[in-house]
Design a protein around this motif. Structure first.
Motif, short mmCIF file in Angstrom:
data_model
loop_
_atom_site.label_atom_id
_atom_site.label_comp_id
_atom_site.label_asym_id
_atom_site.label_seq_id
_atom_site.Cartn_x
_atom_site.Cartn_y
_atom_site.Cartn_z
N ASP A 71 -46.60 70.00 -39.85
CA ASP A 71 -46.24 70.10 -41.40
C ASP A 71 -45.15 69.20 -41.76
N VAL A 72 -43.96 69.05 -40.79
CA VAL A 72 -42.90 68.11 -40.90
C VAL A 72 -43.69 66.57 -41.07
N ALA A 73 -44.56 66.22 -40.10
CA ALA A 73 -45.21 64.79 -40.07
C ALA A 73 -45.82 64.53 -41.57
N THR A 74 -46.34 65.44 -42.20
CA THR A 74 -46.92 65.09 -43.45
C THR A 74 -46.22 64.53 -44.52
N THR A 75 -44.92 64.96 -44.43
CA THR A 75 -43.92 64.35 -45.31
C THR A 75 -43.52 62.96 -45.12
N GLY A 76 -43.63 62.46 -44.04
CA GLY A 76 -43.30 61.32 -43.40
C GLY A 76 -41.96 61.50 -42.80
N ALA A 77 -41.60 62.51 -42.59
CA ALA A 77 -40.13 62.81 -41.69
C ALA A 77 -40.49 62.76 -40.39
N LYS A 78 -39.12 62.39 -39.51
CA LYS A 78 -39.27 62.22 -38.12
C LYS A 78 -38.79 63.72 -37.46
N SER A 213 -50.73 61.63 -50.53
CA SER A 213 -50.33 62.88 -50.31
C SER A 213 -50.66 62.96 -48.93
N MET A 214 -50.06 63.97 -48.06
CA MET A 214 -50.70 64.27 -46.91
C MET A 214 -50.48 65.88 -46.70
N HIS A 215 -51.68 66.26 -45.92
CA HIS A 215 -51.66 67.94 -45.71
C HIS A 215 -52.38 68.24 -44.38
N ASP A 216 -51.52 68.94 -43.62
CA ASP A 216 -52.15 69.42 -42.39
C ASP A 216 -53.41 70.57 -42.94
N VAL A 272 -55.78 63.39 -45.96
CA VAL A 272 -54.94 62.17 -46.74
C VAL A 272 -55.42 61.83 -47.77
N THR A 273 -54.79 61.51 -49.07
CA THR A 273 -55.28 60.66 -50.08
C THR A 273 -54.45 59.59 -50.09
#
Length: 326
Positions: A71-78, A213-216, A272-273
């Motif tokens: 979930d964190v990865a889908t935002t681009g965060a580390k 957008s990205m979504h797990d 992913v879009t």
């Protein structure tokens, strides 16, 4: 009430009516389709997400770690750290609890993530072990967050790896005897190994500057994830059924257990879009990440193209896996 996540409309109403106090530091809280909250603190943003594992009895620690880091990865965060809560039934042994913690610690170490706190308890309130993880990630304050709601009309929709990876591993671990009715021993071992493909951290880092957008893809499968993107973005989608990547082992098991693979829990696959699908596919494949274009974002309707016949996709109900626990 039936087991599984609350229906999206009920959940949406509950979230809207129960937000507590408003804080200026919170850029956005969780919502239907948005699994992460983002908080601005000085020169950094904190990204947080939390989820329990309730539909598995094997590899619970492994699964719990990855579904939250995803979930964190889908935002681009580390990812930075996690907090772990374990609720174990009275008949649990110390060895079982240690096994779960060992799985979490191993995956955390491999991904440079620290276990920074949590809670462990033996209780008669549960009849099987429940593991809940809260994941924390960071990003610079000037970096853009990739929101689920960022999908735009005419964006191409990409799915990474294959659908039903987590669901397949649960089927062969929790229902081994029935699974062996259609799978040989080699297929059983291959299916169990699907649980080692659950991370989408790699694709999240690769596409964070390209994706709208990205979504797990978790509970409710790919159709549930598509609906959540639809709710978050206020757009529709048109997806080609034949383009959906489902492995033969998953197809065999789903047919045998009479469950829909498109509504089966699918951690390990990211939705992913993107505007430029060719560029995204090249980046992913250059880094050995399997990926497939399955459709595109549209104005309103939510449609699945099955051999030229357009079928409207309804709002998601509970995940198919819960049928087997009733």
């Amino acid at each position: 009430m039936i087991t599984g996540k609350l229906n999206w409309d009920i959940l949406k109403k509950l979230l809207e009516e129960n937000q507590g106090a408003r804080r200026k530091e919170v850029i956005k809280g969780g919502a239907v389709g948005e699994d992460c909250a983002v908080i601005k603190l000085g020169r950094e943003k904190l990204v947080l997400s939390t989820d329990p594992v309730t539909a598995a009895t094997e590899d619970v620690g492994h699964i719990a770690f990855h579904i939250n880091i995803n979930d964190v990865a889908t935002t681009g965060a580390k990812p930075l750290g996690i907090m772990v809560t374990i609720l174990a039934p009275k008949e649990s042994s110390l060895e079982e609890i240690s096994k779960v913690m060992g799985e979490i610690s191993r995956e955390a170490k491999a991904n440079d993530v620290m276990i920074i706190g949590g809670h462990t308890e033996v209780t008669d309130a549960v009849n099987r072990m429940i593991v809940s993880v809260t994941a924390i990630g960071t990003m610079d304050s000037g970096d853009d967050v990739v929101w689920t709601g960022g999908a735009k009309v005419h964006d191409k929709i990409i799915v990474t790896k294959a659908l039903g990876l987590e669901g397949t591993s649960i089927l062969v671990n929790d229902f081994q005897d029935k699974a062996r009715e259609v799978l040989n021993e080699e297929e059983m071992e291959r299916a169990k190994a699907f649980s080692h493909e659950l991370s989408v951290l790699k694709e999240g880092r690769l596409l964070k500057n390209l994706a709208s957008s990205m979504h797990d893809i978790t509970e409710g499968g790919v159709l549930g994830a598509l609906w959540e993107v639809r709710e978050a973005a206020g757009k529709g989608f048109l997806v080609d059924y034949d383009a959906l990547p489902i492995r033969d082992i998953t197809k065999k098991l789903c047919a045998h257990f009479e469950i829909d693979p498109l509504r089966l829990i699918s951690s390990g696959s990211m939705l992913v879009t993107v505007k430029d699908a060719d560029q995204a596919l090249k980046i992913l494949r250059d880094h050995q990440v399997e990926a497939h274009v399955i459709g595109e974002v549209t104005e309103e309707e939510s449609l699945l193209n099955i051999e030229g016949r357009l079928v409207e996709v309804d709002a998601p109900l509970r995940d198919e896996i819960y049928k087997l626990y009733d």
